[in-house]
Design an enzyme around this catalytic site. Structure first.
Site, PDB file in Angstrom:
ATOM      1  CG  ASP A 166      -1.695  -1.277   1.376  1.00 42.48           C
ATOM      2  OD1 ASP A 166      -2.516  -1.560   0.504  1.00 42.48           O
ATOM      3  OD2 ASP A 166      -1.468  -2.013   2.358  1.00 42.48           O
ATOM      4  CG  ASN A 232      -7.761  -2.545  -3.609  1.00 42.26           C
ATOM      5  OD1 ASN A 232      -6.831  -2.934  -2.900  1.00 42.26           O
ATOM      6  ND2 ASN A 232      -8.416  -1.417  -3.366  1.00 42.26           N
ATOM      7  CG  HIS A 317      -3.906  -6.195  -1.883  1.00 42.13           C
ATOM      8  ND1 HIS A 317      -2.867  -5.380  -1.475  1.00 42.13           N
ATOM      9  CD2 HIS A 317      -5.011  -5.416  -1.851  1.00 42.13           C
ATOM     10  CE1 HIS A 317      -3.324  -4.164  -1.231  1.00 42.13           C
ATOM     11  NE2 HIS A 317      -4.621  -4.158  -1.438  1.00 42.13           N
ATOM     12  CG  HIS A 327     -10.169  -2.818   3.233  1.00 41.19           C
ATOM     13  ND1 HIS A 327     -10.889  -2.422   2.138  1.00 41.19           N
ATOM     14  CD2 HIS A 327      -9.145  -1.934   3.343  1.00 41.19           C
ATOM     15  CE1 HIS A 327     -10.319  -1.346   1.602  1.00 41.19           C
ATOM     16  NE2 HIS A 327      -9.268  -1.034   2.317  1.00 41.19           N
ATOM     17  CB  VAL A 355      -6.011  -3.726   6.635  1.00 41.24           C
ATOM     18  CG1 VAL A 355      -6.429  -3.004   7.904  1.00 41.24           C
ATOM     19  CG2 VAL A 355      -7.104  -4.655   6.148  1.00 41.24           C
ATOM     20  CG  HIS A 356      -4.184   1.789   4.249  1.00 37.68           C
ATOM     21  ND1 HIS A 356      -4.422   2.878   3.459  1.00 37.68           N
ATOM     22  CD2 HIS A 356      -3.945   0.763   3.396  1.00 37.68           C
ATOM     23  CE1 HIS A 356      -4.342   2.527   2.183  1.00 37.68           C
ATOM     24  NE2 HIS A 356      -4.066   1.244   2.128  1.00 37.68           N
TER      25      HIS A 356
HETATM   26 FE   LIG Z   1      -5.878  -2.468  -1.141  1.00 36.60          FE
END
Ligand SMILES: [Fe+2]
Length: 424
Positions: A166, A232, A317, A327, A355-356
Site C-alpha cells: 500500500d 485492488n 493483498h 475492509h 488494511v492500512h
Molecule cells: Fe488495497
C-alpha cells in the site's frame, strides 16, 4: 490442541482513520491512535519525481526475480522520447566481462493517456550471491545500476526480506521507503503485498501517476528485487471511460516470472529465494473451486520441498484475518477456500496488505485474534536459519531503528519434524 498456523498482516500507510473496532475475545491492541489527517500525495514537481537528465534517459528502473530459483533478473525501465534500445549490458563485480541481453518494448493507451516505451529484459544464467552492474539506455543516455543475486537455494541460508504494501506516493510513502532503506537490518528483497501507485485515485486514473511512482521508487527498485502482488489499486477497471481490461497499466509495467512456476497468469506464481518458498496469490482474480488459480495452488503446494526451502511464505493483498473496520472480512472467501491447505501444508506466514493499519496475529486457524495495532511503516522478515526467523515492525513515527512489534518464528515444517523425531 487446535490446529495452529500463522497469519501476519502487514500494511504500511494509508489515510483511513481508526475508529472504534470490535475485537474478538483474545485480542490485544496498542493505545496508539493514528493521526486524523488524510495523507497528502507529493506534488508532481517534488524532487523524488524528477526525470533523469539526458535525451531519452531510462527512468522508472525496477528489477524483480526472473526465474524460479533466483539466477535470473527481469530489468524494466521506461523511455519517454523514443523506444531506444531494449538491450541491457551487464557484468559481475568479480569478472568484468560484459554480457548483453535483449529485451522487449511495449506501450499501452489508457483513455487519453499514452504510455512511454516500457522495456523488460530478462537476464538469466547469473551466478548466485554475486554483485552485478547493469546498464540501460544504450545508444543515447545510459544509466548504470547494480544488484546482488541471492545465495543458492538451500535450507540453512539466512536471508532478509523487507515487507512493504500500500505504498502510494504520499509524504508518508517517502518516509516509509526512507526508513526501510535506513533500517540497520538491511532488507535484500522487498516482498510487496500490493497497491502500488494509487493512480486510480485521480480523475480518469491519471496514469502519469504510474510514471511518477516509478520514478519515486527507483532509488530502491533499481537495486533490489521487489516481488509483486496485485492489489485492488492495480485493477484500473474503468468502464465509464471505456477501460474494461483489468490490470492493464500494472501488467504492462510490472512483469513477474509466472511461467517458471507453471502458472498461466502473472497474478499468481511462486519463486524460491535462499531458504524461502514464496507463493504469490491474487485476491482479485477468480480463486473458487475449478478456477485456474485454485487448480494451480492445489498442484503447487505439494511441490514445496521443506528440506530444501523450509520457509513457506504466502503473499496476498487482502488479509485472511482483519479486525479493522475497513475492509473487514474481504479476505473471508479466500480464507474459506485456502486456509485448510495452508494448515495442511504448514505455511509459516501469510503476508498481506490492503488494511492500512499494522496487525499481526499469533498462529491461528479461524479461532481467535491477537491483534497489535500500529500505523504506517515497514517490516523486516529476517530468516536466520532453517528453524528460526525474526519478524520486526518499524513504525514511521518511531524512526527506522525502533522495533514496535516483533515475533520469533519457529519454522512450522521443522518444528513438527523435530518433535516427531524426538518422540521416537
Ligand atoms: Fe488495497
Amino acid at each position: 490442541m487446535g490446529i495452529h498456523w500463522c497469519s501476519v498482516i502487514v500494511s504500511v500507510l494509508g489515510f483511513l482513520v481508526l475508529e472504534s473496532v470490535l475485537f474478538v475475545d483474545g485480542g490485544l491492541t496498542s493505545s496508539f491512535i493514528r493521526k486524523v489527517e488524510k495523507t497528502i500525495d507529493m506534488p508532481l514537481d517534488s524532487d523524488v519525481f524528477r526525470e533523469p537528465p539526458g535525451y531519452n534517459a531510462p527512468q522508472q528502473v525496477h528489477i524483480t526475480q526472473g526465474d524460479h530459483v533466483g539466477k535470473a533478473v527481469i530489468v524494466s525501465w521506461v523511455t519517454m522520447e523514443e523506444p531506444g534500445s531494449t538491450t541491457v549490458v551487464y557484468w559481475s563485480e568479480n569478472n568484468k566481462k560484459k554480457f548483453i541481453a535483449k529485451g522487449i518494448v511495449t506501450t499501452y493507451i489508457f483513455y487519453n493517456y499514452i504510455s512511454g516505451f516500457i522495456h523488460h529484459c530478462n537476464i538469466s544464467d547469473l551466478e548466485y550471491d554475486t554483485k552485478y552492474y547493469y546498464e540501460v539506455g544504450i545508444g543515447h543516455t545510459t544509466r548504470t545500476f547494480w544488484f546482488t543475486t541471492p545465495p543458492k537455494v538451500g535450507p540453512d541460508v539466512p536471508y532478509t526480506f523487507g515487507l512493504i504494501g500500500d505504498l502510494g506516493q504520499s509524504f508518508d510513502s517517502n518516509a516509509t521507503l526512507t526508513h526501510y532503506e535506513m533500517n540497520p537490518t538491511q532488507g535484500k528483497t522487498v516482498l510487496f503485498v500490493g497497491d502500488i501507485s494509487y493512480a486510480d485515485n485521480y480523475p480518469d486514473h491519471d496514469n502519469t501517476r504510474w510514471d511518477s511512482w516509478g520514478r519515486f521508487a527507483e532509488r530502491n527498485t533499481a537495486y533490489q528485487p521487489w516481488i509483486w502482488t496485485a492489489g485492488n489499486h492495480e485493477i484500473d477497471f474503468a468502464p465509464e471511460i471505456g477501460e474494461t481490461e483489468p490490470f492493464k497499466p500494472y501488467t504492462h509495467r510490472y512483469q513477474v516470472p509466472f511461467e517458471a512456476s507453471q502458472s498461466t497468469s502473472p497474478f499468481w506464481y511462486s519463486i524460491k529465494r535462499a531458504s524461502a518458498y514464496i507463493i504469490v496469490l491474487s485476491s482479485y482474480s477468480a480463486y473458487g473451486k475449478y478456477t485456474p488459480q485454485y487448480e494451480w495452488l492445489e498442484h503447487e503446494l505439494p511441490k514445496v520441498n521443506r528440506s530444501e526451502t523450509p520457509w513457506l511464505i504466502v503473499m496476498t493483498h487482502s488479509p485472511l484475518y482483519n479486525s479493522y473496520i475497513y475492509h473487514y472480512m474481504e479476505g473471508e472467501s479466500m480464507r474459506v477456500l485456502f486456509e485448510p491447505w495452508f494448515v495442511k501444508y504448514k505455511v509459516d506466514v501469510v503476508f498481506s496488505g490492503h488494511v492500512h493499519a499494522y496487525e499481526r496475529s499469533e498462529r491461528i486457524s479461524n479461532i481467535e485474534y491477537d491483534i497489535v495495532n500500529g500505523n504506517y511503516g515497514h517490516a523486516i522478515f529476517d530468516i536466520k536459519n532453517k528453524t528460526h526467523a525474526y519478524h520486526s515492525w518499524h513504525r514511521n513515527q518511531d524512526g527506522y531503528a525502533v522495533v514496535a512489534d516483533s515475533m520469533w518464528f519457529y519454522n512450522r515444517y521443522w518444528y513438527h519434524h523435530e518433535q516427531h523425531a524426538s518422540s521416537k
